[in-house]
Design a protein around this motif. Sequence first.
Motif, PDB file in Angstrom:
ATOM      1  N   ILE A 104       0.865  -1.183   0.000  1.00 17.54           N
ATOM      2  CA  ILE A 104       0.000   0.000   0.000  1.00 17.54           C
ATOM      3  C   ILE A 104       0.898   1.228   0.000  1.00 17.54           C
ATOM      4  O   ILE A 104       1.687   1.435   0.931  1.00 17.54           O
ATOM      5  N   THR A 105       0.807   2.030  -1.037  1.00 18.59           N
ATOM      6  CA  THR A 105       1.633   3.224  -1.113  1.00 18.59           C
ATOM      7  C   THR A 105       1.019   4.356  -0.302  1.00 18.59           C
ATOM      8  O   THR A 105      -0.211   4.478  -0.198  1.00 18.59           O
ATOM      9  N   VAL A 106       1.876   5.198   0.251  1.00 16.08           N
ATOM     10  CA  VAL A 106       1.454   6.371   1.014  1.00 16.08           C
ATOM     11  C   VAL A 106       2.382   7.530   0.665  1.00 16.08           C
ATOM     12  O   VAL A 106       3.463   7.342   0.112  1.00 16.08           O
ATOM     13  N   ASN A 107       1.968   8.737   1.027  1.00 15.89           N
ATOM     14  CA  ASN A 107       2.717   9.918   0.602  1.00 15.89           C
ATOM     15  C   ASN A 107       3.949  10.206   1.441  1.00 15.89           C
ATOM     16  O   ASN A 107       4.754  11.072   1.091  1.00 15.89           O
ATOM     17  N   SER A 108       4.128   9.498   2.529  1.00 15.34           N
ATOM     18  CA  SER A 108       5.365   9.558   3.312  1.00 15.34           C
ATOM     19  C   SER A 108       5.402   8.344   4.222  1.00 15.34           C
ATOM     20  O   SER A 108       4.350   7.749   4.509  1.00 15.34           O
ATOM     21  N   TRP A 109       6.591   7.990   4.692  1.00 13.36           N
ATOM     22  CA  TRP A 109       6.645   6.872   5.626  1.00 13.36           C
ATOM     23  C   TRP A 109       6.053   7.250   6.975  1.00 13.36           C
ATOM     24  O   TRP A 109       5.508   6.404   7.689  1.00 13.36           O
ATOM     25  N   THR A 110       6.106   8.525   7.341  1.00 12.17           N
ATOM     26  CA  THR A 110       5.405   8.976   8.546  1.00 12.17           C
ATOM     27  C   THR A 110       3.918   8.669   8.429  1.00 12.17           C
ATOM     28  O   THR A 110       3.297   8.143   9.360  1.00 12.17           O
ATOM     29  N   SER A 111       3.322   8.982   7.283  1.00 14.01           N
ATOM     30  CA  SER A 111       1.916   8.637   7.047  1.00 14.01           C
ATOM     31  C   SER A 111       1.704   7.134   7.163  1.00 14.01           C
ATOM     32  O   SER A 111       0.689   6.672   7.713  1.00 14.01           O
ATOM     33  N   GLY A 112       2.663   6.367   6.640  1.00 15.94           N
ATOM     34  CA  GLY A 112       2.555   4.917   6.729  1.00 15.94           C
ATOM     35  C   GLY A 112       2.527   4.426   8.156  1.00 15.94           C
ATOM     36  O   GLY A 112       1.736   3.535   8.509  1.00 15.94           O
ATOM     37  N   LEU A 113       3.369   4.996   9.001  1.00 15.11           N
ATOM     38  CA  LEU A 113       3.388   4.596  10.404  1.00 15.11           C
ATOM     39  C   LEU A 113       2.093   4.975  11.110  1.00 15.11           C
ATOM     40  O   LEU A 113       1.562   4.203  11.920  1.00 15.11           O
ATOM     41  N   VAL A 114       1.574   6.158  10.813  1.00 15.50           N
ATOM     42  CA  VAL A 114       0.285   6.561  11.396  1.00 15.50           C
ATOM     43  C   VAL A 114      -0.809   5.582  10.983  1.00 15.50           C
ATOM     44  O   VAL A 114      -1.619   5.131  11.811  1.00 15.50           O
ATOM     45  N   ALA A 115      -0.838   5.221   9.705  1.00 15.87           N
ATOM     46  CA  ALA A 115      -1.850   4.274   9.226  1.00 15.87           C
ATOM     47  C   ALA A 115      -1.678   2.903   9.872  1.00 15.87           C
ATOM     48  O   ALA A 115      -2.661   2.241  10.234  1.00 15.87           O
ATOM     49  N   ALA A 116      -0.433   2.469  10.030  1.00 16.07           N
ATOM     50  CA  ALA A 116      -0.174   1.147  10.612  1.00 16.07           C
ATOM     51  C   ALA A 116      -0.641   1.080  12.061  1.00 16.07           C
ATOM     52  O   ALA A 116      -1.287   0.109  12.479  1.00 16.07           O
ATOM     53  N   VAL A 117      -0.322   2.102  12.842  1.00 19.09           N
ATOM     54  CA  VAL A 117      -0.717   2.102  14.257  1.00 19.09           C
ATOM     55  C   VAL A 117      -2.239   2.145  14.373  1.00 19.09           C
ATOM     56  O   VAL A 117      -2.836   1.439  15.190  1.00 19.09           O
ATOM     57  N   GLY A 118      -2.870   2.967  13.555  1.00 24.88           N
ATOM     58  CA  GLY A 118      -4.332   3.011  13.590  1.00 24.88           C
ATOM     59  C   GLY A 118      -4.956   1.689  13.179  1.00 24.88           C
ATOM     60  O   GLY A 118      -5.954   1.255  13.766  1.00 24.88           O
ATOM     61  N   ALA A 119      -4.354   1.024  12.212  1.00 20.88           N
ATOM     62  CA  ALA A 119      -4.945  -0.205  11.671  1.00 20.88           C
ATOM     63  C   ALA A 119      -4.971  -1.347  12.669  1.00 20.88           C
ATOM     64  O   ALA A 119      -5.854  -2.204  12.602  1.00 20.88           O
ATOM     65  N   ILE A 120      -4.024  -1.395  13.593  1.00 13.61           N
ATOM     66  CA  ILE A 120      -3.982  -2.521  14.534  1.00 13.61           C
ATOM     67  C   ILE A 120      -5.020  -2.387  15.640  1.00 13.61           C
ATOM     68  O   ILE A 120      -5.126  -3.255  16.510  1.00 13.61           O
ATOM     69  N   GLY A 121      -5.794  -1.285  15.614  1.00 16.20           N
ATOM     70  CA  GLY A 121      -6.882  -1.139  16.577  1.00 16.20           C
ATOM     71  C   GLY A 121      -6.451  -0.613  17.924  1.00 16.20           C
ATOM     72  O   GLY A 121      -7.110  -0.878  18.936  1.00 16.20           O
ATOM     73  N   VAL A 122      -5.382   0.155  17.968  1.00 10.43           N
ATOM     74  CA  VAL A 122      -4.900   0.703  19.232  1.00 10.43           C
ATOM     75  C   VAL A 122      -5.968   1.604  19.853  1.00 10.43           C
ATOM     76  O   VAL A 122      -6.703   2.305  19.160  1.00 10.43           O
ATOM     77  N   GLU A 123      -6.066   1.548  21.179  1.00 17.13           N
ATOM     78  CA  GLU A 123      -7.024   2.353  21.934  1.00 17.13           C
ATOM     79  C   GLU A 123      -6.286   3.461  22.690  1.00 17.13           C
ATOM     80  O   GLU A 123      -5.108   3.297  23.035  1.00 17.13           O
ATOM     81  N   PRO A 124      -6.950   4.588  22.983  1.00 15.93           N
ATOM     82  CA  PRO A 124      -6.322   5.616  23.811  1.00 15.93           C
ATOM     83  C   PRO A 124      -5.829   5.034  25.130  1.00 15.93           C
ATOM     84  O   PRO A 124      -6.546   4.279  25.802  1.00 15.93           O
ATOM     85  N   GLY A 125      -4.585   5.365  25.473  1.00 19.26           N
ATOM     86  CA  GLY A 125      -3.984   4.858  26.701  1.00 19.26           C
ATOM     87  C   GLY A 125      -3.236   3.556  26.538  1.00 19.26           C
ATOM     88  O   GLY A 125      -2.479   3.161  27.443  1.00 19.26           O
TER      89      GLY A 125
END
Length: 427
Positions: A77-98
Amino acid sequence: MDKHKTLAIHGGEKTIKKTIARYNSIGVEEVEAVKSVVEGGVLSKYLGCWSDDFYGGSKVQEFERECERYFGVKHAITVNSWTSGLVAAVGAIGVEPGDEIIVTPWTMCASATAILHWNAIPIFADIEPETFCLDVASVEANITYKTKAIMVVDIFGHSADMDALMSLAKKHNLKVISDTAQAPGALYNEKYAGTMADIGGYSLNYHKHIHTGEGGILVTNDDKLADRMRLIRNHAEAVVGDKGFTDLNNMIGYNFRLGEIECAIGLKQLKKLKKIVKNRQEVAERLADGLDSLAGLSLPIVKDNCTHVYYVFALTVDVDKLGVSRDLIIKALEAEGLLGLMTGYANIHLLPMYQNKIAYGSNGFPWNLKEARQDVDYTKGICPVAETLHEKTFMGFLMCLHELSGDDIDLIVTAFRKVWENLDDLS
């Protein structure tokens, strides 16, 4: 005074008088690819709604499929920066606040900031003194009831100990994200670094092995994670209803889309990766051979089951044995004309944001969340190996910045040897 033998820092003649060429892997192939896209008039074809164009245009699709074949994964999956990729990856694993994600302090700050982005808490584990990657024992010591994942960083071009880390993650039911920004093409047990984690990926920033100016590639073998990352990439909240996607956790979307021009460049760059890696390894071997006999200088190690792609040629100095500080040695080498030396590295746990626990607003969010563990510690001393390396013993040569010939390496070796022969004068 013999100006050839006297250190340049003391008025002698410097060793490297030429300007070493800047690294540039862009050639006529990329120029023609860009021309073709521009003449076609379709620079992007994404739509931020559920439609045939949700996944982007033809070059995006072609580049992603080629990356899947190259790296041997189900989804790229291409993204416009690797920073964006990391944000997408962390969100995708279902992380919860805290929730907590364990990460190395020796990485670009975005690795940890991507965790904070979802109101989760970065927990810093120490690193190995030889590879500078996460130390498995330190990771295990930092696992708590709030731990959701481990973010592994394949720093400088060498893979972390993925077998041990994946085994640890399985034991504690954790996800693993592999930040392989600096190590595309590196191998671990004959698999590409970045492909063994739940999610991995590579940077396409301008000084990486292959680049599109800016950009990144996420890789995974998990269908659901891939779906979630594609949604986060492209306005998820506007898409999930019509797509019939019901898992709404972290379905806050962005415009993380890489365009047709960049993907056209990426297609040409990907074809060059093996050659680029081979050349970087040959240059590194020549440099290591030239520096091998210098007392008190430790060269990059390559573990038996790994290859190294040398984004950085990582060195450590035994300052007690040499009787000269690392910083003074670097100043002497720079005076000899050697540019691109690193004095230490990041230690991002000591950045003001973590020391003051201030990120969103001014009142300590997200660390002050009732869901967060209240005894998270970022005091100096929690990562002693990383801290000592940064402050005293580590120095790296940024191979990523240079197009190095054999003659260039010989000049660099000569500069090192000159400085080592005059250490008494430095001290």
